[in-house]
Write an enzyme that holds these catalytic residues in place. Structure first.
Site, PDB file in Angstrom:
ATOM      1  N   CYS A   2     -35.376 -19.214 -15.550  1.00 11.64           N
ATOM      2  CA  CYS A   2     -35.299 -20.025 -14.341  1.00 11.64           C
ATOM      3  C   CYS A   2     -34.360 -21.213 -14.491  1.00 11.64           C
ATOM      4  CB  CYS A   2     -36.692 -20.533 -13.975  1.00 11.64           C
ATOM      5  SG  CYS A   2     -37.922 -19.218 -13.839  1.00 11.64           S
ATOM      6  N   ARG A  27     -27.516 -18.085 -15.846  1.00 11.68           N
ATOM      7  CA  ARG A  27     -28.779 -17.912 -16.557  1.00 11.68           C
ATOM      8  C   ARG A  27     -29.523 -16.655 -16.108  1.00 11.68           C
ATOM      9  NH1 ARG A  27     -30.501 -23.275 -18.504  1.00 11.68           N
ATOM     10  NH2 ARG A  27     -32.692 -22.834 -18.127  1.00 11.68           N
ATOM     11  N   TRP A  75     -36.340 -15.985 -12.289  1.00  8.56           N
ATOM     12  CA  TRP A  75     -36.297 -14.649 -12.884  1.00  8.56           C
ATOM     13  C   TRP A  75     -37.745 -14.179 -12.992  1.00  8.56           C
ATOM     14  CZ3 TRP A  75     -33.037 -10.820 -13.894  1.00  8.56           C
ATOM     15  CH2 TRP A  75     -33.438  -9.810 -14.767  1.00  8.56           C
ATOM     16  N   ASN A 102     -40.334 -23.781 -14.823  1.00  6.22           N
ATOM     17  CA  ASN A 102     -39.641 -22.885 -15.743  1.00  6.22           C
ATOM     18  C   ASN A 102     -40.572 -22.617 -16.911  1.00  6.22           C
ATOM     19  OD1 ASN A 102     -37.815 -21.429 -17.235  1.00  6.22           O
ATOM     20  ND2 ASN A 102     -36.488 -23.155 -17.739  1.00  6.22           N
ATOM     21  N   GLY A 103     -40.762 -21.365 -17.290  1.00  5.49           N
ATOM     22  CA  GLY A 103     -41.631 -21.043 -18.409  1.00  5.49           C
ATOM     23  C   GLY A 103     -42.779 -20.157 -17.986  1.00  5.49           C
ATOM     24  N   GLU A 484     -22.660  -4.343 -39.898  1.00 10.04           N
ATOM     25  CA  GLU A 484     -22.073  -5.158 -38.842  1.00 10.04           C
ATOM     26  C   GLU A 484     -20.854  -5.915 -39.364  1.00 10.04           C
ATOM     27  OE1 GLU A 484     -21.536  -7.112 -35.123  1.00 10.04           O
ATOM     28  OE2 GLU A 484     -22.428  -5.203 -35.761  1.00 10.04           O
ATOM     29  N   LYS A 488     -17.081  -5.501 -37.851  1.00  8.57           N
ATOM     30  CA  LYS A 488     -16.260  -6.613 -37.366  1.00  8.57           C
ATOM     31  C   LYS A 488     -14.895  -6.621 -38.047  1.00  8.57           C
ATOM     32  CE  LYS A 488     -18.818  -8.108 -34.349  1.00  8.57           C
ATOM     33  NZ  LYS A 488     -19.058  -6.681 -34.141  1.00  8.57           N
ATOM     34  N   GLU A 491     -12.764  -3.740 -36.714  1.00 11.52           N
ATOM     35  CA  GLU A 491     -12.437  -3.902 -35.296  1.00 11.52           C
ATOM     36  C   GLU A 491     -11.241  -4.814 -35.071  1.00 11.52           C
ATOM     37  OE1 GLU A 491     -16.205  -3.671 -32.299  1.00 11.52           O
ATOM     38  OE2 GLU A 491     -16.302  -5.265 -33.789  1.00 11.52           O
ATOM     39  N   HIS A 507     -23.602   7.153 -55.817  1.00 14.94           N
ATOM     40  CA  HIS A 507     -23.580   8.438 -55.117  1.00 14.94           C
ATOM     41  C   HIS A 507     -22.284   8.636 -54.334  1.00 14.94           C
ATOM     42  CE1 HIS A 507     -27.830   9.325 -56.045  1.00 14.94           C
ATOM     43  NE2 HIS A 507     -27.984   8.007 -55.934  1.00 14.94           N
ATOM     44  N   LYS A 605     -14.456  -4.072 -23.988  1.00 12.54           N
ATOM     45  CA  LYS A 605     -15.656  -4.896 -24.122  1.00 12.54           C
ATOM     46  C   LYS A 605     -16.906  -4.124 -23.737  1.00 12.54           C
ATOM     47  CE  LYS A 605     -18.015  -8.512 -25.020  1.00 12.54           C
ATOM     48  NZ  LYS A 605     -18.240  -8.816 -26.437  1.00 12.54           N
TER      49      LYS A 605
END
Length: 610
Positions: A2, A27, A75, A102-103, A484, A488, A491, A507, A605
């Site tokens: 929110c 948001r 939300w 909010n919350g 990861e 990166k 990429e 191995h 993207k």
């Protein structure tokens, strides 16, 4: 997630509220509304389902004018997106209490039952409406608004920030921070508040950030803040500096990827915002049905692609360790073309930065009928994957422009760690959540400390300038982090890089090791550190160049050792921090190579074709 904004002015407040909401649209939300008290003490409220532009159009047909008002973008957690569930919520008529929130109020059902016995009528399905009625109920004893709010918040459990105004006290706004941020903006005979300082920048750069437990009373000319013990306090007035977190502008950074790497402490803090109380994760952060779903889950099936797949691999290990629930992780492009065996009461978790990844969306659509429920971990609230999932956790990473994902990855990890805590609380009787929640809240500061490795890693990057291959090694939760890191590097620098579990060296991968093969190892200070170091000796004896990232007090003569700051937090959260140097290394190598860092060749993207 929110967005809240409010103001008490010498002029019409509606345009200020509307602009504030627009500046928080990033948001994510599904409805919007505002309320204004007119000069003759009448309440005017306009709410809509959908976007702020819908609210703007509604205000053209029904303009509202007043000098005090509050506004909100919602939300949905409790109750579907609808005008009835949109904020602000109110209680009473001529002496109405008006609330934005909010919350999550965890005990709202108990409070609602109490209030219904006292003949309060509820017009929404939200947890927020109980706040308005509860404050109104406290005022029946003729106490001032501020005192009534103090009494009411003592009954609330959860993480929240609220803004309140009353028709019969139209010269003040009251705001409360408890687990979700609020900031006050200071003007000239005008004052403002918001959940995000971006909402206030058009009208002021003088800001006061409330601390946990603060209650503040705003009038046109004054701001009085009380701490959690109800003592008057002074909080520092800060001058706003340019904030590029939600901007598609590189600012002083050389590349978007660099900017997004350095945004990660803020991004992870946003992922946690309003989703944890002092000692536990709030289940409703995943949706109003989440508690019941998590109670019933007996197995989890993760489906994702690329970087999101690596986040899922970390989550699998964490959930099996802490929640004792069996997990399976699958690449979406494989899952959609085979016949998966789905155990009874399985939760399907799909992870995507964009929410439009074609293979992941197809996997969700194909798999949905066979699962107990579906959960999306995603960064884009309006995306197809979010719309089609039963439960949703928005990562709140903000815009990510660089093709190579950075903050989207770490916020996915953070979201999956929230999921781990929520599941472990109910499925592992020996699990202790409170200290982990406390440690989790320290992670953003440790990410900031990790970014201080930037200069050191920039120097190390020269090792790779003329290399064509690299090997990444990790074990347990750090094998996906190694994967990861390798992704990166390949990429954006176009260096061929692969990741292996450390125990797999013998191995096959050991055959590749020589003086031209940099070997990057992630070596956390855990019970397997000695075993990992013995594996790395096999690399040293074959002339390989070792670069070791560790949080142990470790030195190896002739080898590069980078010490990663993890503080005293639980090892559960270390993978988040170790991801930072992997990204910095890839970035600085790519810069040295002279590649197009933000738009590497042959990549997009959002992969919207299967």
């Amino acid at each position: 997630m929110c967005g809240i904004v409010g103001a008490i002015l010498q002029r019409n407040v509606s345009p200020i509220l509307l602009e504030g909401l627009k500046r928080m649209e990033y948001r994510g939300y599904d409805s919007a509304g505002l309320a204004v008290i007119t000069d003759d003490h009448q309440l005017e409220r306009v709410r809509v389902q959908g976007k702020v532009k819908n609210l703007e159009e509604a205000l053209l047909h029904h303009p509202v004018h007043g000098r005090i008002g509050i506004a909100h973008t919602r939300w949905a957690t409790h109750g579907k997106p609808s005008e009835e569930n949109a904020h602000p919520h109110l209680s009473g008529e001529r002496d109405a209490i008006v609330v934005v929130h909010n919350g999550i109020i965890e005990n709202f059902q108990d409070i609602k039952a109490y209030l219904e016995k006292r003949n309060y009528v509820f017009t929404s399905d939200t947890d927020t409406e109980v706040i308005a009625h509860l404050i109104y109920d406290k005022r029946k004893s003729k106490v001032p608004l501020l005192q009534a709010i103090r009494l009411a918040v003592n009954d609330l459990k959860g993480a929240y920030s609220i803004g309140v105004m009353a028709c019969n006290e139209p010269d003040r706004l009251i705001i409360v921070r408890n687990g979700a941020p609020l900031v006050i903006g200071l003007g000239f005979d005008e004052n403002y508040f918001a959940s995000d300082h971006l909402a206030l920048l058009p009208v002021t750069q003088r800001l006061i950030y409330l601390q946990e437990g603060d209650i503040a009373e705003l009038t046109q000319k004054t701001v009085q803040i009380y701490d959690a013990t109800d003592k008057p306090v002074d909080r520092e007035v800060k001058t706003a500096t340019p904030d590029l977190y939600t901007s598609a502008d590189k600012g002083h950074y050389q590349h978007f990827m660099q900017k997004e790497i350095f945004e990660q402490p803020t991004a992870v803090r946003m992922t946690l915002e309003g989703r944890v109380s002092r000692d536990h994760v709030l289940d409703a952060a995943f949706g109003h049905e989440a508690g019941k779903v998590f109670d019933a889950v007996k197995a989890i099936h993760f489906v994702a692609c690329g970087t999101s797949f690596h986040a899922a691999q970390v989550a699998r290990l964490l959930i099996e360790k802490h929640a004792r629930i069996p997990c399976h992780v699958e690449i979406a492009s494989e899952y959609r073309y085979r016949q998966a065996i789905v155990p009874k009461d399985s939760l399907l978790v799909v992870i995507s930065q964009s929410g439009e990844t074609a293979d992941t969306l197809a996997a969700l659509q194909l798999g949905k009928p066979h699962y107990l429920k579906t959960l999306a971990i995603c960064n884009v609230p309006e995306s197809a994957i979010v719309r089609e999932s039963d439960l949703v956790l928005l990562t709140r990473a903000g815009p990510e422009i660089g093709v190579a994902s950075t903050k989207a990855f770490t916020t996915q990890l953070a979201g999956l760690m929230l999921l781990t805590l929520s599941l472990a609380r109910r499925h592992n009787p020996e699990f202790k959540e409170a200290h982990l929640v406390k440690d989790f809240q320290a992670v953003p500061d440790l990410l900031q400390a990790g970014l201080k490795l930037n200069t050191e890693i920039e120097k190390i990057a020269h090792t790779f300038k003329d290399k064509q291959h690299a090997l990444f090694l990790g074990r347990g939760e750090y094998y996906p982090i190694a994967r990861e890191g390798a992704l990166k590097l390949k990429e954006i620098s176009y260096i061929h890089a692969q990741a292996y579990p450390v125990g797999e060296l013998k191995h096959g991968p050991l055959a590749l090791v020589d003086e031209d093969m940099p070997v990057i190892a992630i070596a956390p200070d855990d019970q397997l550190l000695d075993k990992l170091l013995s594996n790395l000796e096999e690399v040293r004896t074959r002339g390989g160049k070792l670069i070791i990232f560790t949080n142990a007090k470790l030195t190896i003569p002739g080898e590069t050792v980078v010490h990663v700051p993890t503080g005293d937090i639980d090892p559960m959260f270390w993978p988040l921090i170790f991801a930072i140097p992997m990204q910095l290394l890839a970035y600085h190598v790519a810069v040295l190579k002279g590649t197009d860092v933000d738009q590497p060749r042959n990549l997009a993207k959002s992969v919207t074709v299967g």
